[in-house]
Design an enzyme around this catalytic site. Sequence first.
Site, short mmCIF file in Angstrom:
data_model
loop_
_atom_site.label_atom_id
_atom_site.label_comp_id
_atom_site.label_asym_id
_atom_site.label_seq_id
_atom_site.Cartn_x
_atom_site.Cartn_y
_atom_site.Cartn_z
N ILE A 152 0.71 -1.35 -0.21
CA ILE A 152 0.28 0.22 0.17
C ILE A 152 0.83 1.03 0.32
CG2 ILE A 152 -2.19 1.67 0.84
CD1 ILE A 152 -2.54 -1.56 2.31
N LYS A 153 0.51 2.11 -1.10
CA LYS A 153 1.69 3.32 -1.15
C LYS A 153 0.82 4.48 -0.33
CE LYS A 153 4.19 6.36 -3.79
NZ LYS A 153 5.40 6.08 -3.31
N SER A 154 0.78 4.52 1.18
CA SER A 154 -0.02 5.54 1.55
C SER A 154 0.69 6.25 2.42
CB SER A 154 0.04 4.40 3.12
OG SER A 154 0.55 4.61 4.12
#
Length: 292
Positions: A152-154
């Site tokens: 997840i590129k959070s």
Amino acid sequence: MEQVVYVDGTFVPQSEAKITVFDHGLLYGDGVFEGIRAYNKRVFKLERHVERMYHSAKAIDLAIPHTREELTDLILETCRRNNVVDGYIRPIVTRGPGDLGLDPRKATRGPSVIIIAQPKIALYPKEKYDKGLRLVTSSYRRVPPQSLSPSIKSLNYLNQIMARIEANQYGADEALLLDIAGYVSEASADNFFVVQNHALMTPPTSTNLPGVTRETVLELAATVGVEGRERPFTLYDVWASDEAFITGTAAEIGPVVEVDGRKIGDGVPGKVTKQLMKAFRELVTTTGTPIY
Ligand code: PXG
């Protein structure tokens, strides 16, 4: 000339581009983003970046209020309004404004959508590509998938920022993070590769971000006559490797010549690494979605 930023349905000058202090992206890091590059009036692997953004959003149960086609068009329009030829593009989608309290249901208005398209990108100095980067292994481990999927590129980058602060304190260019089991994971904002006996090795994406540059390098491997493999490996394999490099949208392919005070190979950017850098340059400057 002032940049134009897309914020929640309108294009505004940078100085007027604002979101509320009650946005859950700011309050809790509740949101996702992408880092995309344009080369030569084309956006490199735009579709793949948009796909990854939707996957990240899905994973945190965030509904992006646009179709993929709409978001793609908005990204291209933001590039056009900033006369981007070569540049860096940052779409961000947050949970949106809401009352204090981390429950996403408090963000009743819905997600904030922001797109920045900078006509210039700040790269590592050229010297780093000629002479290579020095890495240190971080004492922080990459957050494990049991806690938060690294896919997840959070908006939560504190794990990597802590590692980067530590690398700075040691005077290194980048940090290398291990996963919770002690296998190599990735650098603070880049994937990591070693070259051993004419084969590339990079860790499986269970413990790191499925980088677009990483995928590109695995595709390019065959064109420079090497095999690209995904498998877990340890620091021993790094220290004993012939070559090493990092990959990322911002860094592109960055040769690594030292890890933890040990020279990698001959201590200069390796032959395979340089061939990949050349093949990568060729690919990014001749493919991609046209902006104009
Ligand atoms: N791992 C992590 C944790 C990242 O954040 C990569 C690997 C490489 O992925 P791509 O898809 O870029 O090959 C990233 C990407 C920045 C910046 O502003 C960070 C990234 C990309 C672009 C800009 O520091 N991270």
